[in-house]
Design an enzyme around this catalytic site. Structure first.
Site, short mmCIF file in Angstrom:
data_model
loop_
_atom_site.label_atom_id
_atom_site.label_comp_id
_atom_site.label_asym_id
_atom_site.label_seq_id
_atom_site.Cartn_x
_atom_site.Cartn_y
_atom_site.Cartn_z
N GLU A 146 54.75 66.93 76.09
CA GLU A 146 55.76 66.58 75.09
C GLU A 146 56.24 65.15 75.38
O GLU A 146 56.91 64.90 76.37
CB GLU A 146 56.94 67.55 75.14
N HIS A 148 58.64 63.02 74.91
CA HIS A 148 60.03 63.19 74.49
C HIS A 148 60.85 61.93 74.78
O HIS A 148 60.57 61.21 75.73
CB HIS A 148 60.64 64.39 75.24
N ASP A 178 57.01 63.85 70.20
CA ASP A 178 58.36 64.24 69.79
C ASP A 178 59.00 62.96 69.25
O ASP A 178 59.17 62.01 69.99
CB ASP A 178 59.14 64.79 70.98
N GLU A 303 61.70 70.90 64.49
CA GLU A 303 62.54 71.06 65.69
C GLU A 303 63.92 70.44 65.44
O GLU A 303 64.17 69.29 65.79
CB GLU A 303 61.86 70.42 66.90
#
Length: 332
Positions: A146, A148, A178, A303
């Site tokens: 991920e 992020h 992400d 998300e």
């Protein structure tokens, strides 16, 4: 005219409904049923430690019931989110072999539940990813990092994994972008929620000045805390606005193009969709075509992370997000 070479399907992650789950408005099974009822699937992502009692071990009864529900509701497991805990005992970092087996247990759980992808995070070091890749291949799984916020395609953390990915060259290794790392601005909903908590305009103005600056998130957050403390702001308000440095960062979204070829799943991070059908903070109109036209075919899960600072109907938020994504993906 741009040729659309990828097919991207909207889906949901149960993480988006965190408030509904922890407040016990919905059980795990009820979340799945509501996702199916609203047509927010068919793909569904689950966070192992959030949703499954006893994880990373999964008992036979839970696995059987989960598979029954998925089949009944017409849903499809897409990604199982796992975690790396280097301090299973406080103050005692675990040995490398123990940490490796901790991950293998989670990988076996994914197979048992029918998930083809595991989402891992930066807490899993690149050296361990190198070791886990052959095991993932044997299990028929893909491991997705991920990416992020505050990280992005050129962040030093990501570059370390890119190096390992290139050396190992395993079909089991991929990316899960992400979008929080390539935000354009702060979400209006976050600023409104801060005001509702009593954060004064002078502190919000300071936040708006410092957040877009260059530099690591912890450095900029430290700068805000230092100035805000000196100016007499209360710790509660300083803490409230500091959160945003670690979930959103301002970087060039075009950098995602360098990760498209190994992208295996997407976290469609969002905070709110405005009246014009655009995300409050993230330039989806630029980002989504990069993946679609770059050839990515797979799922983007909605998300919603606004639950970190506000209470709202997450299902409604996801409806709006998926409508926005379909509008962009269907455009020429």
């Amino acid at each position: 005219m741009t040729t659309k070479t990828g097919v991207i399907e909207t889906s949901a992650t149960l993480y988006a409904y965190t408030n509904e789950y922890i407040s016990r408005q919905f059980s795990f099974e009820e979340l799945l049923r509501e996702v199916a009822r609203r047509g927010q699937g068919p793909g569904v992502e689950v966070v192992g430690f959030q949703s499954i009692r006893g994880f990373p071990d999964v008992d036979d009864a839970f696995a059987e019931r989960f598979r029954e529900l998925i089949a009944e509701l017409g849903l499809r497991p897409t990604s199982l989110a796992i975690n790396s805990d280097r301090f299973l005992k406080p103050g005692q970092p675990v040995a490398d072999d123990v940490l490796a087996e901790y991950h293998r247990r989670q990988m076996r759980a994914a197979v048992k539940l029918g998930f083809p992808i595991l989402r891992y995070q930066f807490a899993t070091p690149p050296s361990l990813v190198r070791e886990l890749a052959p095991y993932a291949e044997d299990l028929g799984l893909k491991l997705g990092l991920e990416v992020h916020a505050p990280a992005h395609a050129h962040h030093p953390l990501v570059l370390a994994y890119r190096e390992v990915y290139g050396q190992v060259n395993s079909p089991a290794l991929g990316w899960i972008p992400d979008f929080g790392g390539t935000a354009e601005r702060l979400p209006q909903s976050f600023l409104d929620a801060s005001r509702a908590r009593g954060v004064p305009e002078s502190l919000i103005a300071l936040l708006l000045e410092i957040w877009p600056e260059q530099g690591e998130s912890h450095v900029r957050a430290g700068k805000l805390r230092e100035i805000a403390t000196r100016d007499g702001h209360v710790p509660e308000h300083i803490q409230a606005v500091s959160l945003i440095f670690f979930i959103l960062a301002k970087n060039d979204p075009r950098g995602w193009s360098e990760l498209v070829d190994r992208t295996i799943h997407i976290h469609g991070k969002f905070y709110g969709v405005d009246a014009d059908g655009r995300e409050e903070a993230i330039d989806y109109d630029t980002i989504l075509p990069i993946f679609r036209d770059g050839g990515f075919s797979g799922t983007i899960c909605s998300e919603w992370e606004g639950h970190a600072y506000m209470v709202a109907d997450a299902f409604g938020k996801v409806d709006a997000h998926q409508a926005m994504c379909r509008r962009i993906l269907d455009a020429a």
